[in-house]
Design a protein around this motif. Structure first.
Motif, PDB file in Angstrom:
ATOM      1  N   PRO A 257       0.810  -1.228   0.000  1.00 18.86           N
ATOM      2  CA  PRO A 257       0.000   0.000   0.000  1.00 18.86           C
ATOM      3  C   PRO A 257       0.842   1.277   0.000  1.00 18.86           C
ATOM      4  O   PRO A 257       0.320   2.356  -0.340  1.00 18.86           O
ATOM      5  N   GLN A 258       2.112   1.178   0.401  1.00 22.57           N
ATOM      6  CA  GLN A 258       2.954   2.376   0.487  1.00 22.57           C
ATOM      7  C   GLN A 258       3.831   2.581  -0.747  1.00 22.57           C
ATOM      8  O   GLN A 258       4.562   3.567  -0.821  1.00 22.57           O
ATOM      9  N   LEU A 259       3.763   1.670  -1.702  1.00 16.75           N
ATOM     10  CA  LEU A 259       4.618   1.755  -2.882  1.00 16.75           C
ATOM     11  C   LEU A 259       4.005   2.631  -3.960  1.00 16.75           C
ATOM     12  O   LEU A 259       2.783   2.764  -4.057  1.00 16.75           O
ATOM     13  N   SER A 260       4.900   3.197  -4.782  1.00 14.76           N
ATOM     14  CA  SER A 260       4.454   4.019  -5.901  1.00 14.76           C
ATOM     15  C   SER A 260       4.538   3.210  -7.192  1.00 14.76           C
ATOM     16  O   SER A 260       5.516   2.492  -7.415  1.00 14.76           O
ATOM     17  N   ALA A 261       3.529   3.360  -8.048  1.00 18.41           N
ATOM     18  CA  ALA A 261       3.529   2.645  -9.325  1.00 18.41           C
ATOM     19  C   ALA A 261       4.243   3.439 -10.411  1.00 18.41           C
ATOM     20  O   ALA A 261       4.488   2.913 -11.501  1.00 18.41           O
ATOM     21  N   THR A 262       4.588   4.694 -10.136  1.00 19.86           N
ATOM     22  CA  THR A 262       5.205   5.547 -11.157  1.00 19.86           C
ATOM     23  C   THR A 262       6.597   6.040 -10.780  1.00 19.86           C
ATOM     24  O   THR A 262       7.490   6.106 -11.627  1.00 19.86           O
ATOM     25  N   SER A 263       6.808   6.360  -9.515  1.00 22.37           N
ATOM     26  CA  SER A 263       8.119   6.862  -9.069  1.00 22.37           C
ATOM     27  C   SER A 263       8.960   5.719  -8.520  1.00 22.37           C
ATOM     28  O   SER A 263       8.420   4.732  -8.006  1.00 22.37           O
ATOM     29  N   PRO A 264      10.301   5.847  -8.581  1.00 22.80           N
ATOM     30  CA  PRO A 264      11.170   4.776  -8.057  1.00 22.80           C
ATOM     31  C   PRO A 264      10.948   4.546  -6.567  1.00 22.80           C
ATOM     32  O   PRO A 264      10.867   5.496  -5.781  1.00 22.80           O
ATOM     33  N   ASN A 265      10.830   3.286  -6.189  1.00 23.50           N
ATOM     34  CA  ASN A 265      10.743   2.901  -4.785  1.00 23.50           C
ATOM     35  C   ASN A 265      12.137   2.486  -4.318  1.00 23.50           C
ATOM     36  O   ASN A 265      12.718   1.533  -4.847  1.00 23.50           O
ATOM     37  N   ILE A 266      12.671   3.209  -3.336  1.00 21.69           N
ATOM     38  CA  ILE A 266      14.049   3.007  -2.897  1.00 21.69           C
ATOM     39  C   ILE A 266      14.064   2.014  -1.744  1.00 21.69           C
ATOM     40  O   ILE A 266      13.410   2.225  -0.717  1.00 21.69           O
ATOM     41  N   PHE A 267      14.852   0.943  -1.920  1.00 23.40           N
ATOM     42  CA  PHE A 267      14.990  -0.075  -0.885  1.00 23.40           C
ATOM     43  C   PHE A 267      16.454  -0.172  -0.444  1.00 23.40           C
ATOM     44  O   PHE A 267      17.365  -0.106  -1.281  1.00 23.40           O
ATOM     45  N   ILE A 268      16.651  -0.328   0.864  1.00 20.00           N
ATOM     46  CA  ILE A 268      17.981  -0.519   1.440  1.00 20.00           C
ATOM     47  C   ILE A 268      18.019  -1.892   2.092  1.00 20.00           C
ATOM     48  O   ILE A 268      17.146  -2.222   2.901  1.00 20.00           O
ATOM     49  N   LEU A 295      17.554  -0.460  -5.691  1.00 16.49           N
ATOM     50  CA  LEU A 295      18.061  -1.137  -4.495  1.00 16.49           C
ATOM     51  C   LEU A 295      19.462  -0.634  -4.137  1.00 16.49           C
ATOM     52  O   LEU A 295      20.307  -0.442  -5.015  1.00 16.49           O
ATOM     53  N   PHE A 296      19.698  -0.443  -2.832  1.00 18.11           N
ATOM     54  CA  PHE A 296      21.031  -0.117  -2.315  1.00 18.11           C
ATOM     55  C   PHE A 296      21.462  -1.228  -1.361  1.00 18.11           C
ATOM     56  O   PHE A 296      20.723  -1.584  -0.439  1.00 18.11           O
ATOM     57  N   GLY A 297      22.669  -1.772  -1.592  1.00 20.84           N
ATOM     58  CA  GLY A 297      23.144  -2.882  -0.791  1.00 20.84           C
ATOM     59  C   GLY A 297      24.356  -2.533   0.051  1.00 20.84           C
ATOM     60  O   GLY A 297      24.963  -1.464  -0.088  1.00 20.84           O
ATOM     61  N   HIS A 298      24.718  -3.443   0.909  1.00 20.25           N
ATOM     62  CA  HIS A 298      25.888  -3.316   1.781  1.00 20.25           C
ATOM     63  C   HIS A 298      27.156  -3.331   0.934  1.00 20.25           C
ATOM     64  O   HIS A 298      27.235  -4.042  -0.079  1.00 20.25           O
ATOM     65  N   PRO A 299      28.190  -2.544   1.295  1.00 19.63           N
ATOM     66  CA  PRO A 299      29.417  -2.516   0.489  1.00 19.63           C
ATOM     67  C   PRO A 299      30.100  -3.868   0.332  1.00 19.63           C
ATOM     68  O   PRO A 299      30.811  -4.095  -0.655  1.00 19.63           O
ATOM     69  N   ASN A 300      29.888  -4.791   1.284  1.00 16.91           N
ATOM     70  CA  ASN A 300      30.497  -6.117   1.154  1.00 16.91           C
ATOM     71  C   ASN A 300      29.903  -6.932   0.011  1.00 16.91           C
ATOM     72  O   ASN A 300      30.481  -7.943  -0.399  1.00 16.91           O
ATOM     73  N   LEU A 315      17.076  -4.903 -10.648  1.00 18.98           N
ATOM     74  CA  LEU A 315      16.720  -4.141  -9.441  1.00 18.98           C
ATOM     75  C   LEU A 315      17.435  -2.797  -9.377  1.00 18.98           C
ATOM     76  O   LEU A 315      17.307  -2.088  -8.382  1.00 18.98           O
ATOM     77  N   ARG A 316      18.183  -2.474 -10.426  1.00 12.58           N
ATOM     78  CA  ARG A 316      18.954  -1.211 -10.472  1.00 12.58           C
ATOM     79  C   ARG A 316      19.752  -1.053  -9.178  1.00 12.58           C
ATOM     80  O   ARG A 316      19.688  -0.041  -8.478  1.00 12.58           O
ATOM     81  N   THR A 317      20.544  -2.072  -8.889  1.00 13.15           N
ATOM     82  CA  THR A 317      21.271  -2.153  -7.621  1.00 13.15           C
ATOM     83  C   THR A 317      22.451  -1.198  -7.590  1.00 13.15           C
ATOM     84  O   THR A 317      23.236  -1.119  -8.545  1.00 13.15           O
ATOM     85  N   HIS A 318      22.580  -0.485  -6.465  1.00 15.31           N
ATOM     86  CA  HIS A 318      23.711   0.400  -6.209  1.00 15.31           C
ATOM     87  C   HIS A 318      24.498  -0.148  -5.009  1.00 15.31           C
ATOM     88  O   HIS A 318      23.908  -0.642  -4.049  1.00 15.31           O
ATOM     89  N   ILE A 319      25.809  -0.037  -5.076  1.00 21.20           N
ATOM     90  CA  ILE A 319      26.683  -0.445  -3.977  1.00 21.20           C
ATOM     91  C   ILE A 319      27.755   0.625  -3.807  1.00 21.20           C
ATOM     92  O   ILE A 319      28.358   1.071  -4.785  1.00 21.20           O
ATOM     93  N   THR A 320      27.990   1.038  -2.586  1.00 17.61           N
ATOM     94  CA  THR A 320      29.092   1.966  -2.328  1.00 17.61           C
ATOM     95  C   THR A 320      30.393   1.175  -2.206  1.00 17.61           C
ATOM     96  O   THR A 320      30.400   0.033  -1.745  1.00 17.61           O
ATOM     97  N   SER A 321      31.489   1.792  -2.629  1.00 13.07           N
ATOM     98  CA  SER A 321      32.754   1.058  -2.654  1.00 13.07           C
ATOM     99  C   SER A 321      33.935   2.003  -2.505  1.00 13.07           C
ATOM    100  O   SER A 321      33.932   3.120  -3.026  1.00 13.07           O
TER     101      SER A 321
END
Length: 416
Positions: A257-268, A295-300, A315-321
């Motif tokens: 119910p809290q998700l958007s069907a048009t804008s990116p939903n950011i998950f960590i 999606l944003f994941g843990h640097p490991n 999932l358009r995954t991002h990782i910091t490094s």
């Protein structure tokens, strides 16, 4: 992200490599003074009626002293002793880092700088590191680098009673607060810095109204979640709502119910648990067929082989490094070629880190008469990572430069 932990997993290795390294160490890393020889000066013809001025004597550059504390474990070479898989791996890390560091100093020496490098064996033992803290050749140096393991560094830094000199933690991303020394220099950005970088990127680039943090329930995830939330609250002025939820068996229905069907939903996902990551990412992959997901994941995650690039990309995954080596760059190719020529071995990530840090601190020492405390004003762009050091009260200097990476064309690439 490449990191050094206290307990390294067993690994295979050829002992002749370390024996070769020890031979190189014995031949090359004893305290030496590299004199700087001024190039010969050419004289121009002078009129007869003017007396010839005496040639000035060449002045040698100030010699900067560096103490390098690494876990070679040379006691394992004694009769009746032998390396285990773990101690051999530690010794190989030490050797690679030392050789990269030495190659950097050799490069600077050829430009007229002058160093005395003393190398000490911590044996990878906290008690040995504590003993070394009382060695005047160490605490009397202009710069101290190592020990490399968090527990060893803590034992050393707490026992150090000499003058307040910078103590560089070269390979560990452990939180500097756990060391408790205001002269500590943490080169590998700690986890809190990764979380802060992700939060700033989300605010500046994506500007969502909500961010969903998917937790497994383990308390160690708070080491990422707390600095992430603090940073995103600060940079967004509390305009971005952080919704934390414990996910059981990948069930995400309560969030629909809290998700958007048009804008990116950011998950960590701050977890490093393989089972939890696999199940939760599968659920997100199903969700992504109906809702836009980032999606944003843990640097490991960068070193996890169980993650599938096709799912990561969907999932358009991002990782910091903090580990971002461009092997196509000319500087990288030149270093690898010179390392191979000098040591007859391939340069590992630890060797590259040693080279970057040797260039950075060696140049600072040479240009500031043995003082590196102005490092907050001296940024550095290296082969392995960049350095942007910030002085933080009570915990010393911290490198805050972290790259944001994402999966494109089925590989992890740096976000420009």
């Amino acid at each position: 992200m490449i990191s050094v932990r206290n307990h390294l997993p067993p690994s295979s290795g050829n002992k002749w490599l370390i024996f070769l390294g020890i031979a190189l160490l014995a031949a090359a890393c004893s305290p030496k003074v590299r004199p700087v020889v001024a190039p010969p000066k050419t004289e121009t013809e002078k009129p007869v009626n003017k007396p010839q001025q005496p040639k000035p004597k060449p002045v040698a550059a100030r010699q900067s002293s560096i103490a390098l504390l690494l876990p070679f474990g040379l006691d394992h070479l004694n009769p009746g002793a032998s390396y285990t898989n773990t101690t051999l791996k530690q010794a190989n890390i030490a050797l690679d880092y030392y050789q990269g560091f030495k190659l950097a100093l050799d490069s600077l020496t050829s430009l007229g700088y002058n160093y005395k490098l003393r190398v000490f064996d911590t044996q990878g033992i906290s008690n040995e590191s504590r003993k070394l803290a009382f060695n005047p050749n160490i605490w009397g140096s202009d710069l101290i680098i190592g020990p490399i393991f968090p527990d060893d560094m803590k034992a050393f830094a707490q026992a150090l009673s000499g003058p307040r000199k910078p103590i560089v933690s070269p390979l560990s991303p452990a939180a500097p607060a756990t060391i408790g020394n205001q002269n500590l220099v943490t080169i590998m950005p700690p986890l809190a810095q990764h979380a802060a970088t992700a939060a700033k990127y989300i605010q500046n680039r994506l500007q969502p109204q909500k961010v969903f943090v998917l937790k497994s329930g383990y308390s160690e995830e708070n080491d990422y979640i707390i600095p992430f939330k603090n940073t995103i609250d600060s940079v967004s002025g509390h305009r971005i709502k952080v919704i934390q939820t414990v996910v059981v068996r990948g069930r995400l229905d309560a969030l629909l119910p809290q998700l958007s069907a048009t804008s990116p939903n950011i998950f960590i996902i701050p977890s490093t648990n393989q089972s939890f990551i696999t199940i939760t990412m599968h659920s997100l992959d199903t969700l992504a067929s109906r809702y836009p997901v980032v999606l944003f994941g843990h640097p490991n995650w960068q070193k996890y082989s169980f993650l599938h690039s096709d799912i990561l990309q969907r999932l358009r995954t991002h990782i910091t490094s903090a580990d971002c080596v461009d092997y196509k760059a000319r500087a990288t190719a030149n270093f690898i070629s010179q390392y191979r020529k000098t040591f007859h071995a391939e340069a590992s990530g630890y060797a590259i880190k040693g080279f970057d840090q040797g260039l950075y601190f060696g140049k600072l020492l040479g240009e500031n008469n043995g003082d590196v405390r102005n490092m907050t004003k001296a940024d550095f762009s290296g082969i392995h990572n960049d350095f942007h050091l910030v002085k933080k009260p009570g915990v010393g200097y911290v490198n805050t430069h972290v790259n944001v990476m994402d999966y494109r064309y089925y590989e992890l690439r740096k976000v420009e």
